[in-house]
Design an enzyme around this catalytic site. Structure first.
Site, PDB file in Angstrom:
ATOM      1  CG  ASN A 153      -0.392  -0.096   2.494  1.00  0.00           C
ATOM      2  OD1 ASN A 153       0.723  -0.598   2.641  1.00  0.00           O
ATOM      3  ND2 ASN A 153      -1.064   0.404   3.503  1.00  0.00           N
ATOM      4  N   GLY A 229       2.865  -5.410   7.395  1.00  0.00           N
ATOM      5  CA  GLY A 229       1.874  -6.185   6.651  1.00  0.00           C
ATOM      6  C   GLY A 229       0.757  -6.642   7.559  1.00  0.00           C
ATOM      7  CB  SER A 230      -1.816  -9.188   6.995  1.00  0.00           C
ATOM      8  OG  SER A 230      -1.006 -10.306   6.693  1.00  0.00           O
ATOM      9  CD  GLU A 249       5.446  -0.257  12.727  1.00  0.00           C
ATOM     10  OE1 GLU A 249       4.252   0.053  12.924  1.00  0.00           O
ATOM     11  OE2 GLU A 249       6.376   0.178  13.422  1.00  0.00           O
ATOM     12  CG  LEU A 250       1.499  -6.569  12.661  1.00  0.00           C
ATOM     13  CD1 LEU A 250       1.200  -7.671  13.650  1.00  0.00           C
ATOM     14  CD2 LEU A 250       2.122  -7.140  11.390  1.00  0.00           C
ATOM     15  CB  CYS A 283      -1.740   0.325   8.568  1.00  0.00           C
ATOM     16  SG  CYS A 283      -0.533   1.639   8.459  1.00  0.00           S
ATOM     17  CD  GLU A 377      -5.919  -3.758   8.559  1.00  0.00           C
ATOM     18  OE1 GLU A 377      -5.500  -4.921   8.405  1.00  0.00           O
ATOM     19  OE2 GLU A 377      -5.179  -2.761   8.536  1.00  0.00           O
TER      20      GLU A 377
HETATM   21  P1  NAP Z   1       0.601  -9.093   3.656  1.00  0.00           P
HETATM   22  O1  NAP Z   1      -0.264  -9.956   2.832  1.00  0.00           O
HETATM   23  O2  NAP Z   1       0.812  -9.465   5.077  1.00  0.00           O
HETATM   24  O3  NAP Z   1       1.991  -8.987   2.885  1.00  0.00           O
HETATM   25  C1  NAP Z   1       3.038  -8.200   3.371  1.00  0.00           C
HETATM   26  C2  NAP Z   1       4.360  -8.746   2.877  1.00  0.00           C
HETATM   27  O4  NAP Z   1       4.581 -10.020   3.490  1.00  0.00           O
HETATM   28  C3  NAP Z   1       4.389  -8.977   1.375  1.00  0.00           C
HETATM   29  O5  NAP Z   1       5.671  -8.647   0.890  1.00  0.00           O
HETATM   30  C4  NAP Z   1       4.131 -10.473   1.272  1.00  0.00           C
HETATM   31  O6  NAP Z   1       4.614 -11.064   0.099  1.00  0.00           O
HETATM   32  C5  NAP Z   1       4.929 -10.963   2.474  1.00  0.00           C
HETATM   33  N1  NAP Z   1       4.599 -12.321   2.923  1.00  0.00           N
HETATM   34  C6  NAP Z   1       3.469 -13.029   2.697  1.00  0.00           C
HETATM   35  N2  NAP Z   1       3.566 -14.253   3.281  1.00  0.00           N
HETATM   36  C7  NAP Z   1       4.779 -14.309   3.872  1.00  0.00           C
HETATM   37  C8  NAP Z   1       5.475 -15.307   4.624  1.00  0.00           C
HETATM   38  N3  NAP Z   1       4.926 -16.480   4.887  1.00  0.00           N
HETATM   39  N4  NAP Z   1       6.712 -15.022   5.085  1.00  0.00           N
HETATM   40  C9  NAP Z   1       7.286 -13.822   4.843  1.00  0.00           C
HETATM   41  N5  NAP Z   1       6.686 -12.850   4.112  1.00  0.00           N
HETATM   42  C10 NAP Z   1       5.445 -13.085   3.647  1.00  0.00           C
HETATM   43  O7  NAP Z   1       0.070  -7.576   3.667  1.00  0.00           O
HETATM   44  P2  NAP Z   1      -0.432  -6.680   2.470  1.00  0.00           P
HETATM   45  O8  NAP Z   1      -1.731  -7.210   1.977  1.00  0.00           O
HETATM   46  O9  NAP Z   1       0.666  -6.448   1.484  1.00  0.00           O
HETATM   47  O10 NAP Z   1      -0.659  -5.300   3.247  1.00  0.00           O
HETATM   48  C11 NAP Z   1      -1.816  -5.064   3.991  1.00  0.00           C
HETATM   49  C12 NAP Z   1      -1.580  -5.169   5.480  1.00  0.00           C
HETATM   50  O11 NAP Z   1      -0.448  -4.396   5.863  1.00  0.00           O
HETATM   51  C13 NAP Z   1      -2.744  -4.596   6.269  1.00  0.00           C
HETATM   52  O12 NAP Z   1      -3.058  -5.470   7.323  1.00  0.00           O
HETATM   53  C14 NAP Z   1      -2.197  -3.285   6.799  1.00  0.00           C
HETATM   54  O13 NAP Z   1      -2.796  -2.827   7.977  1.00  0.00           O
HETATM   55  C15 NAP Z   1      -0.764  -3.615   7.005  1.00  0.00           C
HETATM   56  N6  NAP Z   1       0.033  -2.398   7.046  1.00  0.00           N
HETATM   57  C16 NAP Z   1       0.527  -1.952   8.244  1.00  0.00           C
HETATM   58  C17 NAP Z   1       1.256  -0.778   8.304  1.00  0.00           C
HETATM   59  C18 NAP Z   1       1.829  -0.277   9.598  1.00  0.00           C
HETATM   60  O14 NAP Z   1       2.775   0.528   9.546  1.00  0.00           O
HETATM   61  N7  NAP Z   1       1.346  -0.685  10.743  1.00  0.00           N
HETATM   62  C19 NAP Z   1       1.479  -0.033   7.142  1.00  0.00           C
HETATM   63  C20 NAP Z   1       0.950  -0.514   5.950  1.00  0.00           C
HETATM   64  C21 NAP Z   1       0.232  -1.692   5.904  1.00  0.00           C
HETATM   65  P3  NAP Z   1       3.671 -11.261  -1.194  1.00  0.00           P
HETATM   66  O15 NAP Z   1       3.283  -9.892  -1.629  1.00  0.00           O
HETATM   67  O16 NAP Z   1       4.586 -11.936  -2.137  1.00  0.00           O
HETATM   68  O17 NAP Z   1       2.507 -12.093  -0.761  1.00  0.00           O
END
Ligand code: NAP
Length: 475
Positions: A153, A229-230, A249-250, A283, A377
Site C-alpha cells: 500500500n 503487513g497483515s 507493523e500490522l 493501516c 480491519e
Molecule cells: P501481507 O499480505 O501481510 O503482505 C506483506 C508482505 O509479506 C508482502 O511482501 C508479502 O509477500 C509478504 N509475505 C506473505 N507471506 C509471507 C510469509 N509467509 N513469510 C514472509 N513474508 C510473507 O500484507 P499486504 O496485503 O501487502 O498489506 C496489507 C496489510 O499491511 C494490512 O493489514 C495493513 O494494515 C498492514 N500495514 C501496516 C502498516 C503499519 O505501519 N502498521 C502499514 C501498511 C500496511 P507477497 O506480496 O509476495 O505475498
C-alpha cells in the site's frame, strides 16, 4: 510502453531465469516485468549483504549521511516518474502517489540527519556503591543484515522506513517488496546506487512470501526482521524467526471520536480524506467514526456531501481522489463484508458497490460493533458512522478492538482530549485530527495486534542497533 526491470543484488543489476508481470491496477494491462528470485538467489543476496556489512559497519557517519542526503535529492529529481509508477502498480491516486515520493525523500533526509546522531550515553556508575571509580558509557552498534519485508500500500515510503534508518545506523539490507508492487523498490535501488551506496548494502529480492520471505525470516545471518503487513503474516514471522530482533507493523480498525463541541466542517473534511485515500488501504485508514448524537445529523450531512464530490477512476488523472483496489479478490472481499453488514441491519448512505476495478467510497450507518466492517480491519474504502451519548463509554468502545495503532478525537475541551490520551490503548492519539495523520520522523507503531516496536527514523534506528556497554575500572 512495457519496461523490463533488473534487480540489484551485491552491487550488480541482474536478470534471473524467471520474470513476473506487474500490472496497472486500474486497466489490468502489464506495464513492467521484474526478475523473480528463488531461494538460492535470496541466500546469495543475504551472503552479499553479510559481506558488505563487514566494511559498511565501520563507514563513518558523515559518509552514510551523504549517501542518504543524495538519495533524498534524487528521489525529488525523479518524483514524477516514481509517482507514476506508484499510481500504476498500487492504483494510488496521483496526488497521493506524489505525496508518497515527497514523504520518502523526507524519510531519507531525516535519516541523513539521524545518521550523525547515533550517539550513546554516559552512565552514572557511582549510583551503585559497587560501581564507584568506574567510568561507564554505552554506544549503539549496527546489528548486521536486516531482512525487510514490505506491503503493497506504500510501495516506496514503507520501504524507505526500513532501508533509510538501516543505512543510517550502518546495517545492510535484503528487501522483499510486496509481489504486486515491486517496481517502486527497484527504482529506490536505482536511486541508492546512483547516490553512491556501496555494493551489497541494499539488495532487492522479489518473490513470494513462501519462498523469498521465508528464506529471509529463517536465515541465521538476517539478524533482524522488520516487517510491515497483515497480522496473519506477522504472526507466522514471529513464530519462525527464532532468536533475532523482530519489528512488526500490522493493522488497525482505526476510530475517531467527534465530540459535540468539535469544528464539524473541519472534522468532516479530514474524515473523508482519512477514510478514502488509497481506497482505504492504509493501516491507519479511518474505519469507525463515533459522533456525539447531538451533532450526528449535521456531521453526516457535511460528510456525505464531501463523499459524493470525490472523483473516482484512473489514478493517473491529476484530480482523481480514489483509484482501484489492489486486486479483484480484495474488491470482492470488501463487497461481501458490506453485503453482510446490510444483511445484519446496516444501511448504505453512499457507495456500496464496485464500478470497474474501483470500489466506490462507501458509508454505512446503523452498524453494530460485531459486524466485520467494525471489528476487523476493513482495509478498503468503507467507513461506518456511529452515534453515541456517553464519552467515557465511547473511549471504551474505541478500545474494544484487537488492534491499537492510532486513534483520533475532535473536541475543543482540553480535559476530554487529555482523558482520551490517558485512556486509549494505542500507539498514537491525534487530537483534532484523525488516526490517519503521520509524518515520518514521529514514533509510529501499535499496541496489541497492531504490532511490536516503533518506526519513524530515529525510533527505527533504535530497533536496528544493539547497545554495547563499556566500563573502565579506575580502582
Ligand atoms: P501481507 O499480505 O501481510 O503482505 C506483506 C508482505 O509479506 C508482502 O511482501 C508479502 O509477500 C509478504 N509475505 C506473505 N507471506 C509471507 C510469509 N509467509 N513469510 C514472509 N513474508 C510473507 O500484507 P499486504 O496485503 O501487502 O498489506 C496489507 C496489510 O499491511 C494490512 O493489514 C495493513 O494494515 C498492514 N500495514 C501496516 C502498516 C503499519 O505501519 N502498521 C502499514 C501498511 C500496511 P507477497 O506480496 O509476495 O505475498
Amino acid at each position: 510502453m512495457k519496461r523490463d526491470y533488473k534487480t540489484l543484488i551485491g552491487g550488480e543489476w541482474l536478470t534471473t531465469g524467471q520474470t513476473m508481470d506487474v500490472v496497472n491496477k486500474y486497466s489490468g494491462e502489464v506495464f513492467a516485468t521484474v526478475p523473480l528470485a528463488d531461494k538460492e538467489l535470496t541466500v546469495r543476496a543475504i551472503d552479499c549483504a553479510a559481506r558488505a556489512f563487514t566494511t559498511f559497519r565501520k563507514a563513518p557517519a558523515h559518509q552514510r549521511a551523504k549517501v542518504l542526503e543524495k538519495a533524498s535529492e534524487l528521489l525529488l529529481v525523479r518524483a514524477e516518474e516514481i509517482a507514476r509508477t506508484i499510481a500504476l502498480e498500487a492504483g494510488k491516486a496521483w496526488k497521493f502517489a506524489l505525496n508518497e515520493v515527497q514523504r520518502s525523500a523526507e524519510t531519507f533526509k531525516f535519516a541523513a540527519e539521524e545518521a550523525k546522531r547515533g550517539h550513546g550515553e554516559m552512565l552514572p556508575m557511582d549510583a551503585s556503591r559497587f560501581g564507584e571509580n568506574r567510568l561507564g558509557y554505552f554506544i549503539r552498534e549496527p546489528i548486521g543484515v536486516i531482512g525487510a519485508i514490505t506491503p503493497f500500500n506504500f510501495p516506496l515510503n514503507l520501504v524507505a522506513h526500513k532501508v533509510a534508518p538501516a543505512i543510517a545506523a550502518g546495517n545492510t539490507v535484503v528487501l522483499k517488496p510486496a509481489s504486486s508492487t515491486p517496481v517502486s523498490a527497484i527504482l529506490l535501488a536505482e536511486v541508492l546506487d546512483e547516490a553512491g551506496l556501496p555494493p551489497g548494502v541494499f539488495n532487492v529480492t522479489i518473490g513470494s512470501g513462501a519462498t523469498v520471505g521465508d528464506t529471509i525470516v529463517t536465515h541465521p545471518d538476517c539478524r533482524k526482521i522488520t516487517f510491515t503487513g497483515s497480522v496473519a503474516v506477522g504472526g507466522e514471522i514471529i513464530k519462525k524467526a527464532g532468536i533475532k530482533k523482530v519489528t512488526l507493523e500490522l493493522g488497525n480498525n482505526s476510530a475517531t471520536i467527534i465530540e459535540a463541541d468539535a469544528d464539524l466542517a473541519k472534522a468532516a473534511a479530514r474524515c473523508v480524506v482519512s477514510a478514502f485515500a488509497n481506497s482505504g488501504q492504509v493501516c491507519i485508514s479511518l474505519q469507525r467514526i463515533y459522533v456525539n448524537q447531538r451533532v450526528i445529523e449535521k456531521f453526516t450531512e457535511i460528510f456525505l456531501d464531501k463523499v459524493t464530490a470525490l472523483k473516482v477512476g484512473d489514478p493517473l488523472d491529476r484530480d482523481c481522489d480514489v483509484g482501484p483496489m489492489i486486486d479483484a479478490r480484495e474488491r470482492e472481499r470488501i463487497d461481501a463484508w458490506v453485503k453482510e453488514a446490510v444483511a445484519q441491519g446496516a444501511t448504505i448512505a453512499a457507495g456500496g458497490r464496485a464500478e470497474g476495478r474501483v470500489y466506490l467510497p462507501t458509508v454505512l450507518m446503523g452498524v453494530t460493533e460485531d459486524m466485520k466492517v467494525m471489528c476487523l480491519e476493513a482495509f478498503g474504502p468503507v467507513v461506518s458512522i456511529v452515534a453515541y451519548d456517553d464519552f467515557a463509554e465511547t473511549l471504551a468502545r474505541v478500545n474494544d478492538s484487537d488492534f491499537g495503532l492510532q486513534a483520533g478525537i475532535y473536541t475543543s475541551d482540553i480535559n476530554k482530549a487529555l482523558t482520551a490520551v490517558e485512556e486509549l490503548n494505542v500507539g498514537g492519539v491525534m487530537i483534532n485530527d484523525t488516526p490517519t495523520f503521520r509524518v515520518d520522523q514521529m514514533p509510529y507503531g501499535g499496541n496489541k495486534l497492531s504490532g511490536l516496536g516503533r518506526e519513524g527514523v530515529r525510533f527505527a534506528m533504535e530497533e536496528m542497533t544493539n547497545i554495547k556497554v563499556v566500563v573502565i575500572n579506575r580502582n
